[in-house]
Design a protein around this motif. Structure first.
Motif, PDB file in Angstrom:
ATOM      1  N   VAL A  38      38.035 -13.692  36.858  1.00 11.60           N
ATOM      2  CA  VAL A  38      37.875 -13.579  38.306  1.00 11.60           C
ATOM      3  C   VAL A  38      37.208 -14.868  38.786  1.00 11.60           C
ATOM      4  CG1 VAL A  38      36.732 -12.352  40.186  1.00 11.60           C
ATOM      5  CG2 VAL A  38      37.678 -11.067  38.257  1.00 11.60           C
ATOM      6  N   GLU A  54      37.782  -9.409  26.425  1.00 10.49           N
ATOM      7  CA  GLU A  54      38.748  -8.545  25.749  1.00 10.49           C
ATOM      8  C   GLU A  54      40.172  -9.031  26.047  1.00 10.49           C
ATOM      9  OE1 GLU A  54      37.119  -5.142  27.642  1.00 10.49           O
ATOM     10  OE2 GLU A  54      35.263  -5.474  26.528  1.00 10.49           O
ATOM     11  N   VAL A 108      34.277 -15.413  36.180  1.00  9.07           N
ATOM     12  CA  VAL A 108      33.891 -14.273  35.355  1.00  9.07           C
ATOM     13  C   VAL A 108      35.008 -14.089  34.332  1.00  9.07           C
ATOM     14  CG1 VAL A 108      33.333 -11.814  35.281  1.00  9.07           C
ATOM     15  CG2 VAL A 108      32.609 -13.202  37.244  1.00  9.07           C
ATOM     16  N   LEU A 151      36.905 -12.532  31.149  1.00 10.15           N
ATOM     17  CA  LEU A 151      36.994 -11.275  30.395  1.00 10.15           C
ATOM     18  C   LEU A 151      37.233 -11.611  28.926  1.00 10.15           C
ATOM     19  CD1 LEU A 151      39.181  -9.054  32.750  1.00 10.15           C
ATOM     20  CD2 LEU A 151      36.747  -9.625  32.883  1.00 10.15           C
ATOM     21  N   ASN A 168      27.580 -11.817  27.690  1.00 12.26           N
ATOM     22  CA  ASN A 168      27.311 -10.691  26.787  1.00 12.26           C
ATOM     23  C   ASN A 168      28.595 -10.419  26.008  1.00 12.26           C
ATOM     24  OD1 ASN A 168      28.969  -9.162  28.460  1.00 12.26           O
ATOM     25  ND2 ASN A 168      27.305  -7.953  29.335  1.00 12.26           N
ATOM     26  N   GLU A 169      28.710  -9.230  25.390  1.00 14.44           N
ATOM     27  CA  GLU A 169      29.877  -9.030  24.530  1.00 14.44           C
ATOM     28  C   GLU A 169      31.177  -8.817  25.303  1.00 14.44           C
ATOM     29  OE1 GLU A 169      29.698  -4.216  23.471  1.00 14.44           O
ATOM     30  OE2 GLU A 169      29.700  -5.699  21.887  1.00 14.44           O
ATOM     31  N   ARG A 170      31.089  -8.496  26.612  1.00 15.08           N
ATOM     32  CA  ARG A 170      32.314  -8.208  27.374  1.00 15.08           C
ATOM     33  C   ARG A 170      32.754  -9.360  28.288  1.00 15.08           C
ATOM     34  NH1 ARG A 170      33.409  -2.515  29.736  1.00 15.08           N
ATOM     35  NH2 ARG A 170      35.457  -3.266  29.112  1.00 15.08           N
ATOM     36  N   VAL A 171      31.805 -10.142  28.756  1.00 20.39           N
ATOM     37  CA  VAL A 171      32.132 -11.197  29.722  1.00 20.39           C
ATOM     38  C   VAL A 171      31.337 -12.473  29.427  1.00 20.39           C
ATOM     39  CG1 VAL A 171      32.604  -9.562  31.605  1.00 20.39           C
ATOM     40  CG2 VAL A 171      30.305 -10.510  31.336  1.00 20.39           C
ATOM     41  N   VAL A 206      26.395 -19.389  32.765  1.00 21.84           N
ATOM     42  CA  VAL A 206      25.254 -18.834  33.493  1.00 21.84           C
ATOM     43  C   VAL A 206      24.941 -17.398  33.077  1.00 21.84           C
ATOM     44  CG1 VAL A 206      25.441 -20.373  35.480  1.00 21.84           C
ATOM     45  CG2 VAL A 206      26.700 -18.199  35.482  1.00 21.84           C
ATOM     46  N   PHE A 207      25.874 -16.752  32.360  1.00 19.25           N
ATOM     47  CA  PHE A 207      25.612 -15.410  31.838  1.00 19.25           C
ATOM     48  C   PHE A 207      26.608 -15.134  30.725  1.00 19.25           C
ATOM     49  CE2 PHE A 207      26.345 -10.907  31.427  1.00 19.25           C
ATOM     50  CZ  PHE A 207      25.050 -10.444  31.311  1.00 19.25           C
ATOM     51  N   VAL A 212      30.207 -15.773  32.084  1.00 20.49           N
ATOM     52  CA  VAL A 212      30.310 -16.278  33.452  1.00 20.49           C
ATOM     53  C   VAL A 212      30.001 -17.770  33.445  1.00 20.49           C
ATOM     54  CG1 VAL A 212      29.554 -16.023  35.837  1.00 20.49           C
ATOM     55  CG2 VAL A 212      29.566 -14.023  34.321  1.00 20.49           C
TER      56      VAL A 212
END
Lengths: 114, 114
Positions: free
Chosen positions: B44, B98, B94, B96, B19-22, B16-17, B24
């Motif tokens: 999370v 990294e 969510v 992570l 980007n480069e860090r997460v 659902v979402f 979802v």
């Protein structure tokens, strides 16, 4: 964190989870409420209701309207908020504690792509 | 990611979402549904409903019961799940992207502290 919202607005922000990698905040307010200026690290926002807010940061203002059950990205920023709608604001923030590898070059006000 | 749940169970997990860090994910199933073995990075979990599941990992089984609106930590792991309750499972993860600074030394099955 420079201006931790849990410190600046303890009645509106509370910590619902924390470990070494993340902190999760829950925000709740009612129409008319305002926050003092505060900082967010890179965070995932999850809206638990629909709301309308006016965000201000470094002299700039931006009105944001979000619907319930939205997942959005809040890049690190300092801002203050004002509930200008007629519903409460209910949001979860999943804060990333690690510094971003590529910090954004420009200051954002509010979530990205919304 | 070795066994991406979006690949192993595309009918149950969707992005659902990202980007480069997460990234979802939203998970939805109904009673009786099972997932193929898959991997989660440190994540999370946010429960959008109450549910009961049997998780299995490397020959170990663990039954997990969670109530709606819970924020929990899912340390990186490989597992398979089985909805053994009488309600759908609705969860946001969510993830992570990294790598953790201090990877856990022991394998966890399911969320921590639940």
């Amino acid at each position: 964190m420079e201006l931790d919202p849990v410190v600046t607005n303890p009645g509106l922000y509370r910590v619902v989870f924390e470990n070494e990698r993340v902190r999760v905040l829950r925000y709740h307010d009612v129409p008319g409420d305002r926050t003092a200026p505060h900082t967010h690290p890179d965070s995932v926002m999850i809206t638990l209701g629909s709301f309308r807010r006016r965000l201000s940061s470094a002299g700039r203002e931006r009105d944001v309207e979000m619907v319930t059950d939205t997942v959005a990205w809040l890049p690190q920023q300092e801002h203050a908020g004002h509930n200008i709608g007629d519903t409460p604001t209910d949001v979860l923030f999943v804060e990333l504690k690690e510094a971003p590898a590529h910090p954004p070059s420009t200051g954002a006000v509010g979530p990205v792509g919304n």
